[in-house]
Design a protein around this motif. Structure first.
Motif, PDB file in Angstrom:
ATOM      1  N   PRO A   1       0.829  -1.211   0.000  1.00  0.00           N
ATOM      2  CA  PRO A   1       0.000   0.000   0.000  1.00  0.00           C
ATOM      3  C   PRO A   1       0.863   1.261   0.000  1.00  0.00           C
ATOM      4  N   LEU A   2       0.307   2.319  -0.521  1.00  0.00           N
ATOM      5  CA  LEU A   2       1.015   3.600  -0.503  1.00  0.00           C
ATOM      6  C   LEU A   2       1.145   4.088   0.944  1.00  0.00           C
ATOM      7  N   ARG A   3       2.211   4.836   1.195  1.00  0.00           N
ATOM      8  CA  ARG A   3       2.449   5.378   2.529  1.00  0.00           C
ATOM      9  C   ARG A   3       1.959   6.820   2.624  1.00  0.00           C
ATOM     10  N   LEU A   4       1.555   7.182   3.837  1.00  0.00           N
ATOM     11  CA  LEU A   4       1.363   8.576   4.208  1.00  0.00           C
ATOM     12  C   LEU A   4       2.372   8.898   5.302  1.00  0.00           C
ATOM     13  N   GLY A   5       3.003  10.078   5.216  1.00  0.00           N
ATOM     14  CA  GLY A   5       3.970  10.472   6.225  1.00  0.00           C
ATOM     15  C   GLY A   5       3.801  11.925   6.617  1.00  0.00           C
ATOM     16  N   PHE A   6       4.554  12.327   7.639  1.00  0.00           N
ATOM     17  CA  PHE A   6       4.538  13.723   8.097  1.00  0.00           C
ATOM     18  C   PHE A   6       5.947  14.120   8.510  1.00  0.00           C
ATOM     19  N   PRO A   7       6.216  15.410   8.584  1.00  0.00           N
ATOM     20  CA  PRO A   7       7.568  15.863   8.889  1.00  0.00           C
ATOM     21  C   PRO A   7       7.800  16.249  10.352  1.00  0.00           C
ATOM     22  N   VAL A   8       8.857  15.763  10.910  1.00  0.00           N
ATOM     23  CA  VAL A   8       9.580  16.263  12.077  1.00  0.00           C
ATOM     24  C   VAL A   8       8.770  16.295  13.369  1.00  0.00           C
ATOM     25  N   LYS A   9       7.962  17.312  13.549  1.00  0.00           N
ATOM     26  CA  LYS A   9       7.343  17.590  14.844  1.00  0.00           C
ATOM     27  C   LYS A   9       6.133  16.696  15.091  1.00  0.00           C
TER      28      LYS A   9
ATOM     29  N   PRO B   1       8.650   6.458  -5.909  1.00  0.00           N
ATOM     30  CA  PRO B   1       8.723   7.907  -5.727  1.00  0.00           C
ATOM     31  C   PRO B   1       7.908   8.343  -4.518  1.00  0.00           C
ATOM     32  N   LYS B   2       8.154   9.548  -4.075  1.00  0.00           N
ATOM     33  CA  LYS B   2       7.253  10.163  -3.107  1.00  0.00           C
ATOM     34  C   LYS B   2       6.972  11.588  -3.551  1.00  0.00           C
ATOM     35  N   ILE B   3       5.840  12.100  -3.104  1.00  0.00           N
ATOM     36  CA  ILE B   3       5.446  13.457  -3.447  1.00  0.00           C
ATOM     37  C   ILE B   3       5.095  14.198  -2.165  1.00  0.00           C
ATOM     38  N   HIS B   4       4.891  15.500  -2.287  1.00  0.00           N
ATOM     39  CA  HIS B   4       4.441  16.320  -1.164  1.00  0.00           C
ATOM     40  C   HIS B   4       3.027  16.821  -1.466  1.00  0.00           C
TER      41      HIS B   4
ATOM     42  N   LEU C   1      -0.804   5.415 -10.754  1.00  0.00           N
ATOM     43  CA  LEU C   1       0.565   5.812 -10.429  1.00  0.00           C
ATOM     44  C   LEU C   1       0.860   5.466  -8.973  1.00  0.00           C
ATOM     45  N   ASP C   2       2.030   4.934  -8.715  1.00  0.00           N
ATOM     46  CA  ASP C   2       2.418   4.552  -7.358  1.00  0.00           C
ATOM     47  C   ASP C   2       3.420   5.554  -6.799  1.00  0.00           C
ATOM     48  N   PHE C   3       3.103   6.100  -5.642  1.00  0.00           N
ATOM     49  CA  PHE C   3       4.017   7.014  -4.951  1.00  0.00           C
ATOM     50  C   PHE C   3       3.548   7.154  -3.512  1.00  0.00           C
ATOM     51  N   ASP C   4       4.485   7.392  -2.621  1.00  0.00           N
ATOM     52  CA  ASP C   4       4.155   7.703  -1.238  1.00  0.00           C
ATOM     53  C   ASP C   4       3.904   9.198  -1.111  1.00  0.00           C
ATOM     54  N   VAL C   5       3.177   9.594  -0.057  1.00  0.00           N
ATOM     55  CA  VAL C   5       2.758  10.994   0.088  1.00  0.00           C
ATOM     56  C   VAL C   5       3.200  11.539   1.443  1.00  0.00           C
TER      57      VAL C   5
ATOM     58  N   ALA D   1      -8.837   5.580   0.275  1.00  0.00           N
ATOM     59  CA  ALA D   1      -8.339   5.000   1.522  1.00  0.00           C
ATOM     60  C   ALA D   1      -7.741   3.624   1.279  1.00  0.00           C
ATOM     61  N   ALA D   2      -8.344   2.858   0.397  1.00  0.00           N
ATOM     62  CA  ALA D   2      -7.861   1.509   0.129  1.00  0.00           C
ATOM     63  C   ALA D   2      -6.460   1.513  -0.463  1.00  0.00           C
ATOM     64  N   ARG D   3      -6.119   2.538  -1.237  1.00  0.00           N
ATOM     65  CA  ARG D   3      -4.778   2.614  -1.818  1.00  0.00           C
ATOM     66  C   ARG D   3      -3.717   2.781  -0.738  1.00  0.00           C
ATOM     67  N   PHE D   4      -4.116   3.310   0.423  1.00  0.00           N
ATOM     68  CA  PHE D   4      -3.189   3.488   1.543  1.00  0.00           C
ATOM     69  C   PHE D   4      -3.357   2.397   2.598  1.00  0.00           C
ATOM     70  N   GLY D   5      -4.047   1.321   2.225  1.00  0.00           N
ATOM     71  CA  GLY D   5      -4.153   0.164   3.096  1.00  0.00           C
ATOM     72  C   GLY D   5      -5.249   0.240   4.136  1.00  0.00           C
ATOM     73  N   SER D   6      -6.164   1.204   4.025  1.00  0.00           N
ATOM     74  CA  SER D   6      -7.260   1.331   4.987  1.00  0.00           C
ATOM     75  C   SER D   6      -8.555   0.815   4.379  1.00  0.00           C
ATOM     76  N   GLY D   7      -9.347   0.144   5.217  1.00  0.00           N
ATOM     77  CA  GLY D   7     -10.611  -0.392   4.747  1.00  0.00           C
ATOM     78  C   GLY D   7     -11.660  -0.387   5.829  1.00  0.00           C
ATOM     79  N   PRO D   8     -12.776  -1.052   5.607  1.00  0.00           N
ATOM     80  CA  PRO D   8     -13.883  -1.043   6.576  1.00  0.00           C
ATOM     81  C   PRO D   8     -13.478  -1.479   7.978  1.00  0.00           C
ATOM     82  N   ASP D   9     -12.496  -2.382   8.076  1.00  0.00           N
ATOM     83  CA  ASP D   9     -12.076  -2.855   9.399  1.00  0.00           C
ATOM     84  C   ASP D   9     -11.393  -1.757  10.213  1.00  0.00           C
ATOM     85  N   ASP D  10     -10.961  -0.685   9.534  1.00  0.00           N
ATOM     86  CA  ASP D  10     -10.287   0.406  10.226  1.00  0.00           C
ATOM     87  C   ASP D  10     -11.249   1.503  10.655  1.00  0.00           C
ATOM     88  N   ALA D  11     -12.536   1.328  10.401  1.00  0.00           N
ATOM     89  CA  ALA D  11     -13.499   2.386  10.699  1.00  0.00           C
ATOM     90  C   ALA D  11     -13.536   2.738  12.183  1.00  0.00           C
TER      91      ALA D  11
END
Length: 388
Positions: free
Chosen positions: A5-13, A234-237, A312-316, A342-352
């Motif tokens: 699955p695609l990743r979601l990330g955040f910076p630093v703090k 790849p990853k994007i912002h 297209l595949d990329f992390d965000v 949500a499914a592209r980032f690995g989330s589905g009904p079980d995560d509700a």
């Protein structure tokens, strides 16, 4: 094999657990060290596991004063921390957490000052060395911008390529170039890529802020994704713009004073205490600047973008002001409003079930701090030629 699955990330703090520190912030007299920073970010890795986030941007100040030209006592700290870096990198790999750096806006490969270029290469070398000592693969990158215009855009673009060529191999292996919001557009960095092969980071908000060439979104995104080596995702912002009115302090002019004496209300005086004839400043509300990052990510804007990028595949990397809180909110918003995304980032009904927990945490009153984007490598708050 099912693709990861695609990743979601955040910076630093970390905003959701404010006691977690991203680096050793002690002043130089107290002997700050990379080893202490690594203890802090080790705890952040545990937090990332707890909230099910698998991408994170390390602070550009992880190794404090490591490249300060006037403080040689700190210059050996990266080598001194070899064992600690290896252990931290092994933990990140075991947890499958993607890491990166975004050196500050003052790291410039296109400066007309050779000394500043050399110092910038030193900064990049130090951060690339840390990633190497962590044993991280090619997805662990250093994100940078082109830099200043210095009165000649074409010459400044070409000078970046010269600076890139001066970088040691371990830097060029990890360096990626991002389009920005006020100086160098997506077309500019594509021009650079075509001449030196540097992979490109697509920044969604920057694309909308600076696209004088009128490049079409899907087409330019495809070209950015193709710029990465085969086998490296790849990853994007991504960020949404701030829409709130801004509070601005302005000087009370002689014309203002005359209006006050005549008993007239100052135009634009919408906030704060009434302005007196003896006041030196007034507080006014002005429209937003679209280069500013919003506290949270607009889920409808994000879902529309991801549907445009279907296939297209990329992390965000999300660059919202509330960091991890924005990421968690977006995940729950996508489950509610855009389950296909949500499914592209690995989330589905079980995560509700996460929805109620995240909303409870946000309702407890955690708010964003107003802070500069310097540690995120941003250009928004920098003057045009900050490093000239």
């Amino acid at each position: 094999m099912t693709p990861r699955p695609l990743r979601l990330g955040f910076p630093v703090k970390v905003m959701g657990q404010p006691d977690l520190k991203s680096n050793d912030t002690r002043g130089w007299r107290k002997g700050p060290h990379l080893k202490q920073s690594l203890e802090y970010v080790d705890a952040i890795l545990d937090y990332l596991v707890a909230i099910e986030v698998d991408m994170y941007r390390l602070s550009s100040d992880l190794a404090p004063y490591a490249t300060h030209p006037d403080m040689p006592q700190f210059h050996g700290m990266v080598a001194e921390s070899d064992a600690e870096l290896a252990a931290f990198g092994r933990k990140a790999r075991d947890l499958d957490i993607r890491l990166s750096f975004h050196p500050s806006q003052f790291v410039l490969l296109n400066s007309p000052d050779p000394d500043l270029t050399r110092k910038s290469i030193w900064d990049l070398s130090s951060q690339a060395e840390m990633l190497d000592r962590m044993g991280l693969g090619p997805e662990a990158v250093l994100v940078t911008h082109v830099g200043g215009v210095y009165g000649d855009r074409e010459e400044s673009r070409a000078r970046w390529i010269e600076g890139y060529g001066q970088c040691p191999e371990h830097v060029r292996r990890r360096l990626v170039l991002e389009n920005d919001d006020i100086r160098f557009s997506a077309a500019d960095v594509l021009w650079i890529h075509e001449r030196c092969g540097v992979p490109l980071i697509f920044d969604y908000q920057h694309y909308w802020c600076l696209n004088p060439e009128g490049l079409e979104l899907r087409a330019v995104l495809e070209r950015f994704v193709r710029s990465w080596p085969e086998g490296v995702r790849p990853k994007i912002h991504f960020s949404s713009p701030r829409t709130e009115m801004r509070e601005v302090k302005r000087k009370v002019t002689d014309k203002d004073r005359e209006a006050l004496k005549a008993g007239k209300e100052l135009r634009g005086q919408l906030l704060g205490a009434p302005v007196k004839p003896t006041s030196r400043v007034k507080t006014v509300l002005v429209p937003p600047i679209w280069t500013g990052h919003a506290d949270f990510t607009n889920p409808f804007e994000f879902a529309t973008f991801m549907r445009t990028a279907e296939g297209l595949d990329f992390d965000v990397m999300l660059e919202s002001k509330t960091k991890d809180l924005s990421l968690l909110k977006l995940k729950t918003d996508l489950l509610r409003y855009a389950p296909d995304v949500a499914a592209r980032f690995g989330s589905g009904p079980d995560d509700a079930r996460e929805v109620a927990e995240v909303e409870r945490m946000l309702d407890e009153g955690v708010t964003a701090e107003e802070e500069a984007d310097v540690d995120e490598g941003g250009l928004t708050d920098a003057p045009e030629e900050a490093s000239a």
